[in-house]
Design a protein around this motif. Structure first.
Motif, short mmCIF file in Angstrom:
data_model
loop_
_atom_site.label_atom_id
_atom_site.label_comp_id
_atom_site.label_asym_id
_atom_site.label_seq_id
_atom_site.Cartn_x
_atom_site.Cartn_y
_atom_site.Cartn_z
N PRO A 29 0.84 -1.19 -0.08
CA PRO A 29 -0.14 -0.08 -0.11
C PRO A 29 0.96 1.19 -0.04
O PRO A 29 1.95 1.12 0.45
CB PRO A 29 -0.76 -0.08 1.32
CG PRO A 29 0.16 -1.00 2.23
CD PRO A 29 0.77 -1.93 1.25
N VAL A 32 3.81 3.30 3.08
CA VAL A 32 4.15 2.54 4.03
C VAL A 32 5.72 2.75 4.33
O VAL A 32 6.46 2.24 3.07
CB VAL A 32 3.91 0.90 3.70
CG1 VAL A 32 4.57 0.24 4.80
CG2 VAL A 32 2.26 0.67 3.56
N ILE A 71 3.42 -10.13 2.82
CA ILE A 71 2.56 -8.98 3.53
C ILE A 71 3.19 -8.31 4.48
O ILE A 71 3.00 -6.94 4.55
CB ILE A 71 1.12 -9.81 4.11
CG1 ILE A 71 0.47 -10.39 3.18
CG2 ILE A 71 0.44 -8.77 5.18
CD1 ILE A 71 -0.42 -11.20 3.72
N ILE A 77 -1.00 -5.68 7.82
CA ILE A 77 -2.33 -5.64 7.61
C ILE A 77 -2.81 -4.12 8.40
O ILE A 77 -2.51 -4.27 9.69
CB ILE A 77 -3.03 -6.81 8.11
CG1 ILE A 77 -2.90 -7.82 7.06
CG2 ILE A 77 -4.66 -6.22 7.96
CD1 ILE A 77 -3.65 -8.96 7.41
N LEU A 78 -3.40 -3.43 7.83
CA LEU A 78 -3.53 -1.84 8.56
C LEU A 78 -2.28 -1.55 9.19
O LEU A 78 -2.56 -1.11 10.29
CB LEU A 78 -4.92 -2.28 9.28
CG LEU A 78 -6.05 -2.58 8.57
CD1 LEU A 78 -7.16 -2.85 9.63
CD2 LEU A 78 -6.37 -1.77 7.47
N ALA A 329 -5.68 -10.42 3.93
CA ALA A 329 -5.06 -9.19 3.91
C ALA A 329 -5.53 -8.34 2.81
O ALA A 329 -5.95 -7.01 3.42
CB ALA A 329 -3.60 -9.34 3.55
N LEU A 330 -6.20 -8.66 1.89
CA LEU A 330 -6.75 -7.69 0.87
C LEU A 330 -7.98 -7.29 1.44
O LEU A 330 -8.63 -6.28 1.13
CB LEU A 330 -6.74 -8.43 -0.38
CG LEU A 330 -5.58 -8.67 -1.28
CD1 LEU A 330 -5.64 -9.67 -2.69
CD2 LEU A 330 -4.93 -7.47 -1.71
N ARG A 333 -7.57 -4.82 4.09
CA ARG A 333 -7.23 -3.50 3.59
C ARG A 333 -8.25 -2.90 2.72
O ARG A 333 -8.45 -1.50 2.61
CB ARG A 333 -6.12 -3.62 2.76
CG ARG A 333 -4.63 -4.19 3.22
CD ARG A 333 -3.65 -4.09 2.12
NE ARG A 333 -2.70 -4.59 2.78
CZ ARG A 333 -1.10 -4.96 2.10
NH1 ARG A 333 -1.16 -5.13 0.64
NH2 ARG A 333 -0.17 -5.28 2.65
N LYS A 336 -10.67 -1.37 5.39
CA LYS A 336 -10.16 -0.77 6.46
C LYS A 336 -10.38 -0.79 7.61
O LYS A 336 -10.76 -0.05 8.75
CB LYS A 336 -10.50 0.80 6.01
CG LYS A 336 -9.84 1.26 4.76
CD LYS A 336 -9.93 2.64 4.62
CE LYS A 336 -9.18 3.42 3.36
NZ LYS A 336 -9.75 2.58 2.10
#
Length: 419
Positions: A29, A32, A71, A77-78, A329-330, A333, A336
């Motif tokens: 994303p 990051v 990932i 993740i977030l 994970a997707l 994301r 959110k």
């Protein structure tokens, strides 16, 4: 049990390599830049690592572990690191699978569950995850009910349904002969697969020459093979899997049945073909994913990475593990959020990006039943191809949406929690 058998403490060089690999996968994303230091997001792996399906479960785990590495290298993740907690549910033991699922959810506080390669265990775990409202991805339990009559709003499946596999191979088998004999594992997967094949055969003008239900873990198939030979079918269909497939096909070839009948089935796996002597790598089958494809972006990178880690090419199970964890994970994301309902809504219609899909057409989760719509690979087992690990010759690529029964025929009626 901890998640990473390769290396628990990554060196600075390993971290840099992982970050470079993630850049190549292009899944990070934007924005990051900071190190992951927050409370980890935990993913629970509740699957079969011992018994009949041990090889399948272990390869699924390898795919999951690679996804976690990727990932984390792409921002987690977030903004939180991902941790994989592994539990062995043992082959065919629903009670153990349920116990492990409750432990992962109630004590370990996982946000996702991955499991199982066994259809009956997938259904049992699904009852627990639905009760707890936890997003659950089934990597390899095929029985139709998972995304059919027993579907849940929180459960998504990566592998094919048995109906899809039956529809994919039936027309090829009809070219060989119309009378089929079934050697079927005696549990949910085998029952629905045989039923699907019999329906397809009937629709195409075929007939059943006979059938036997065999217990999981059978080592001696001689009595079943003798009955199959006496029925004089055109095709003997082996619906067993894992170590059972190895034992059954090896004995069939030892008896010389491959010289008299076409030995075939629907689902075949690289794990089984690797365990067979070259002369027993015969027949017409369906693969759910195959490592040797042409013009598929990122495929070579994936194969090379797994080969470096394990010394072998990835199998369909390896890919299913990768796709399962990346799906979690997707979903997070896109939503959110780590709330189950929000993530499940985000997964409906979700397409796996090329770096994860790794097949000709982008697989996506069908909204009505949460079944992944992938490519199916029909072809012939072979002793070896241009590569010693090339044990399957793909002759047809089939599109999942064209093979899968419509949602209206699956029996799935999703019931969502009240707001």
């Amino acid at each position: 049990m901890s998640s990473d058998p390769w290396n628990k403490k990554l060196s600075r060089r390993a971290v840099m390599k992982a970050a470079a690999a993630a850049a190549a996968w292009q899944l990070a994303p934007r924005g990051v830049t900071r190190a992951l230091a927050a409370e980890p997001v935990r993913i629970g792996f509740d699957d079969t690592l011992t018994g009949t399906y041990a090889a399948n479960g272990k390869n699924t785990l390898i795919g999951c572990q690679l996804a976690v590495e990727q990932i984390n290298a792409s921002g987690g993740i977030l903004g939180r690191p991902v941790e994989l907690l592994v539990e062995d549910s043992t082959s065919g033991d629903a009670g153990t699978a349920v116990q492990k699922a409750r432990k992962l959810i109630e004590r370990d506080r996982v946000s996702f569950i991955i499991g199982n390669v066994n259809s009956a265990l997938s259904l049992a775990i699904g009852q627990v995850t639905n009760e707890k409202g936890i997003l659950h991805v089934v990597p390899g339990g095929h029985t139709d009910a998972v995304t059919g009559t027993s579907c849940h709003w929180n459960v998504f499946r990566v592998c094919n349904t048995t109906q899809m596999e039956a529809a994919a191979v039936a027309s090829e088998l009809m070219k060989i002969g119309k009378r089929w004999y079934y050697i079927t594992p005696d549990y949910a997967y085998g029952h629905t697969l045989q039923d699907g094949l019999q329906k397809e055969a009937g629709r195409l003008g075929g007939a059943t020459a006979g059938a036997d239900l065999t217990p999981l873990g059978t080592t001696d198939y001689s009595s079943y093979l003798i009955k199959a030979q006496a029925a004089n079918p055109d095709v003997i269909l082996f619906l067993v899997q894992g170590a059972d497939m190895i034992n059954a096909l090896k004995q069939a070839v030892q008896f010389g049945l491959d010289k008299r009948f076409h030995l075939a089935g629907s689902q075949q796996e690289l794990e089984a073909l690797e365990g067979l002597p070259p002369e027993a790598r015969v027949g017409t089958w369906v693969f759910e994913w195959y490592w040797k494809q042409t013009n598929v972006p990122h495929l070579d990178d994936f194969v090379a990475t797994i080969r470096k880690k394990t010394g072998k090419v990835p199998t369909a199970r390896t890919w299913q593990g990768l796709a399962s964890v990346w799906s979690c994970a997707l979903a997070a994301r896109a939503a959110k959020s780590l709330e189950g309902v929000k993530m499940a809504k985000a997964m409906e219609g979700l397409k796996l990006p090329p770096e994860v899909g790794l097949m000709p057409d982008a697989p996506f989760y069908r909204a009505g039943d949460h079944q992944l719509m992938p490519t199916l690979y029909v072809g012939q087992a072979q002793a070896k191809g241009t590569d010693p690990e090339d044990l399957f010759k793909v002759t047809r690529y089939l599109k999942g949406p064209e093979i899968a029964a419509p949602v209206s025929e699956t029996g799935c009626k999703l019931s969502w929690p009240h707001a």
